[in-house]
Design an enzyme around this catalytic site. Structure first.
Site, mmCIF file in Angstrom:
data_model
loop_
_atom_site.group_PDB
_atom_site.id
_atom_site.type_symbol
_atom_site.label_atom_id
_atom_site.label_comp_id
_atom_site.label_asym_id
_atom_site.label_seq_id
_atom_site.Cartn_x
_atom_site.Cartn_y
_atom_site.Cartn_z
ATOM 1 N N GLU A 187 0.910 -1.196 0.058
ATOM 2 C CA GLU A 187 -0.031 -0.124 -0.191
ATOM 3 C C GLU A 187 0.970 1.072 0.082
ATOM 4 O OE1 GLU A 187 -2.889 0.626 3.065
ATOM 5 O OE2 GLU A 187 -3.757 -1.294 2.576
ATOM 6 N N ASP A 195 -6.138 9.912 9.619
ATOM 7 C CA ASP A 195 -4.803 9.392 10.105
ATOM 8 C C ASP A 195 -4.537 9.854 11.384
ATOM 9 O OD1 ASP A 195 -3.955 7.340 8.025
ATOM 10 O OD2 ASP A 195 -4.024 9.014 6.752
#
Lengths: 403, 285
Positions: free
Chosen positions: B60, B71
């Site tokens: 990824e 995040d």
């Protein structure tokens, strides 16, 4: 672009105003956002909800707020007749409380026991902390560390009201980062938390819901001006950060073609300098904080810092419905620099005995530009959306005065 | 005449092939996440060059964004480092082209937020990403309600748009999520942002079996997996485990006070990937 039959029917069922709006949130939040929409639609259809909100708006906030004929400003400009919609007289000193009470009452209906909010200048944070004190709900307010430094009085007020103020150091430590951290909090507290967004932005249904709660401003203006002058206003002027006070004033008049509307963005040091907060005049469409709208961004799609003397306008985006109205040309959007706003701040204080917040000082600075050339029977309403007590330290600083 | 399996293999995407191979090996896969350009393009390039060899089955590649609202602090900081050192979406695609020229088989999935893609142009982005050697996309802030303007061009370009299921996805929501799902389904194991708490093994097992009632696609589990032991635990239920924050954190520990990479940075991160890969390989399915 085609002109719609009405400007007041939006958004569509998926929350879009044309290209703008929508629900660009992490999947974790989707069920929550859908639940807020469902609960809001149900509340809207329930007369008891409206009655409860009206009760608090009348007896707690002090509505209706007056529509005041500013005679000295009118004489000073020598043109249009200037009316001020006195939202700064609301409890907590700004229009923010109109929306906060609506959302907090909705949160109670939904059985949510914890309230979070973001704030820039601190007005929305103070309003949220106030409503949470009133209804005995724990309140967490996210505020950029930079804004905390320049809005100390409001930080202290929030703490007095029992709220926890969380300094946000991520990103650029201003309002956009406070929004990011509030969204991060919401994702981590999905069961018990209601996110009270302070402006007409965020994922659907927030832009429409906040607009609806703020429409009391325009609805009152309409009937108050009718009482005073027997007719509609000719021009409406309001400042725009996210755009909730402007949307609240404008929306009830959108389908009256004779009413001209002007939204005033924060031009900072000037659009050409790149240091400003004028998303419509200096930005491009993009996706941030749950909606598609005009944003300050670079060629790579990275969000650029906004710059404004006013912490409340210091945001790189704008509510999606404003983006739509901009593209349709129904509302004009202009910008005013820090300098011009400071001049208007002082002018209003001296001529009317009203110390405006730096946010509506931007609106007044534009009024100063257009009013002199307008005829004396031209009715101009400006939204005095907040009072300036919170800004006196920042203004003194800019004027080189030591307090 | 060639045998049927040959033609089938040709029609299969790299992601399908990789999950088929994992199934044949009776084990789950390791998906390693790092941010493109973190801390700088040179170091990041060296890192990504070694990730597959260290034992990651799928990679990824984080696309840095100024406002990464899903995040936690660790990955936020990684994105910021990359942006401060001049990373852009175009440079990310160039990095992918470089990596693809060296490795024809490892699936690459770009993960990030929609605005840089929207600015690039969804149609052009899908074509350029596919041409660079990308196999799939995970766009955190593009739920099914808004996905069409990227999902259509991605499908035409042969890219899998990986859908996310979360602890808030109940049986009413899951059909919407998996309707156009392709490649694999990504189960976000915690309600929260990346790297903040650990996933609870029992909940993950329960969620994965519920998810399997709605999709036949492989299921990867991420958010809250840090150690080889946690990865192994997840591997019992899922088809792959995603580790991101722990790797970005290791990277950050190997920066000097000026933010420059210390000499051992690449080896330290790759050693962690190798440890996670062996953790996962202890579980036979």
């Amino acid at each position: 672009m085609q002109t719609p039959n009405t400007y007041r029917a939006g958004p569509d069922p998926d929350g879009h105003f044309g290209l703008y709006g929508g629900r660009y949130v992490a999947e974790t939040l989707m069920p929550l956002v859908l639940a807020v929409e469902e609960a809001y639609n149900a509340a809207n259809a329930d007369p008891a909800f409206k009655a409860e909100l009206d009760y608090y708006l009348k007896y707690y906030v002090g509505r209706p707020s007056p529509l005041f004929l500013a005679e000295r400003l009118t004489r000073h400009f020598g043109g249009a007749k200037i009316y001020l919609k006195r939202e700064e007289l609301n409890h907590t000193g700004a229009h923010k409380i109109n929306n906060v009470l609506g959302q907090v009452l909705l949160a109670r209906r939904m059985g949510k026991r914890r309230i979070i909010a973001e704030t820039g200048a601190g007005q929305h944070g103070v309003a949220t902390a106030t409503a949470c004190a009133l209804f005995d709900l724990p309140c967490v307010v996210y505020m950029g560390a930079t804004d905390i430094a320049r809005q100390q009085p409001n930080v202290f007020r929030m703490k007095l009201l029992g709220a926890e103020v969380v300094p946000v150091h991520s990103g650029t430590a201003t309002l956009k980062d406070a929004l990011n951290d509030a969204l991060r909090d919401w994702v981590a507290h999905v069961d018990d938390t209601f996110y009270v967004i302070g402006t007409v932005a965020g994922p659907h249904p927030y832009p429409a819901m906040v607009r609806d709660f703020q429409c009391v401003i325009g609805d009152e203006t309409r009937s108050q001006l009718h009482e005073a002058e027997g007719r509609l206003p000719d021009t409406l002027v309001a400042c725009i950060g996210g755009g909730s006070n402007a949307m609240g004033l404008f929306h009830p008049f959108l389908d009256d073609p004779s009413v001209r509307m002007i939204g005033v963005e924060a031009g900072g040091s000037g659009i050409a300098t790149g240091k400003h907060a004028a998303s419509l005049n200096g930005g491009l469409p993009g996706v941030l904080h749950g909606n598609r709208t005009y944003l300050l961004q670079d060629d790579d799609g990275q969000i650029i810092d906004a710059h404004s003397i006013s912490a409340g306008l210091d945001y790189p985006g704008i509510g999606p419905e404003h983006s739509w109205l901009n593209d349709l040309g129904r509302v004009e959007y202009v910008s005013i620099t820090d300098r011009e706003a400071l001049d208007a701040f002082q002018l209003c204080s001296k001529l009317e005995g009203i110390i405006p917040a730096l946010e509506p000082a931007h609106a007044l600075a534009h009024v100063a530009k257009i009013a002199p050339a307008l005829p004396r029977d031209h009715l101009l309403v400006m939204n005095m959306c907040g009072r300036g007590d919170k800004d006196i330290f920042a203004v003194a600083d800019h004027l080189g005065v030591k307090l | 005449m060639r045998e049927r399996g040959y033609w089938l293999a040709l029609a299969m995407s790299r992601i399908e092939k990789r999950f088929a191979a994992l199934k044949a090996e009776s084990r789950a896969g390791l998906i390693a996440y790092l941010v493109a350009g973190d801390p700088d393009l040179d170091t990041s390039t060296k890192l990504f060059e070694g990730v597959a060899a260290a034992g990651a089955d799928l990679i990824e590649i984080g696309m840095p964004f100024s406002d990464p609202m899903a995040d936690g602090p660790v990955i936020q900081a990684g994105g910021l480092r990359a942006l401060q050192n001049g990373m852009t979406l175009r440079k990310t695609l160039a990095l992918v082209r470089h990596l693809r020229a060296r490795d024809a088989d490892t699936p690459y999935v770009l993960m990030g937020y929609y605005n840089p893609i929207y600015r690039y142009g969804a149609e052009a982005f899908a074509e350029d990403a596919a041409a660079a050697g990308i196999d799939g996309l995970i766009i955190v802030d593009l739920p099914p309600e808004e996905e069409r303007e990227l999902a259509d061009p991605a499908e035409r370009a042969g890219l899998d748009l990986v859908r996310l299921a979360t602890p808030t996805s109940d049986e009413h929501r899951l059909p919407t999520i998996v309707k156009r799902a392709s490649g694999f389904v990504y189960y976000v194991a915690i309600a929260g942002i990346t790297g903040t708490r650990s996933a609870d093994a029992d909940n993950v097992h329960r969620a994965v079996s519920q998810l399997r009632r709605f999709t036949d696609l492989p299921i990867a589990v991420g958010f809250g997996i840090k150690t080889p032991e946690q990865a192994a635990e997840v591997a019992k239920a899922a088809d792959a485990a995603v580790v991101g924050t722990a790797l970005v954190d290791r990277l950050a520990q190997n920066l000097d006070s000026a933010g420059k990479p210390k000499p051992g940075l690449v080896d330290a991160v790759l050693a962690d990937i190798a440890a996670l890969a062996s953790g996962i390989r202890t579980v036979r399915k």
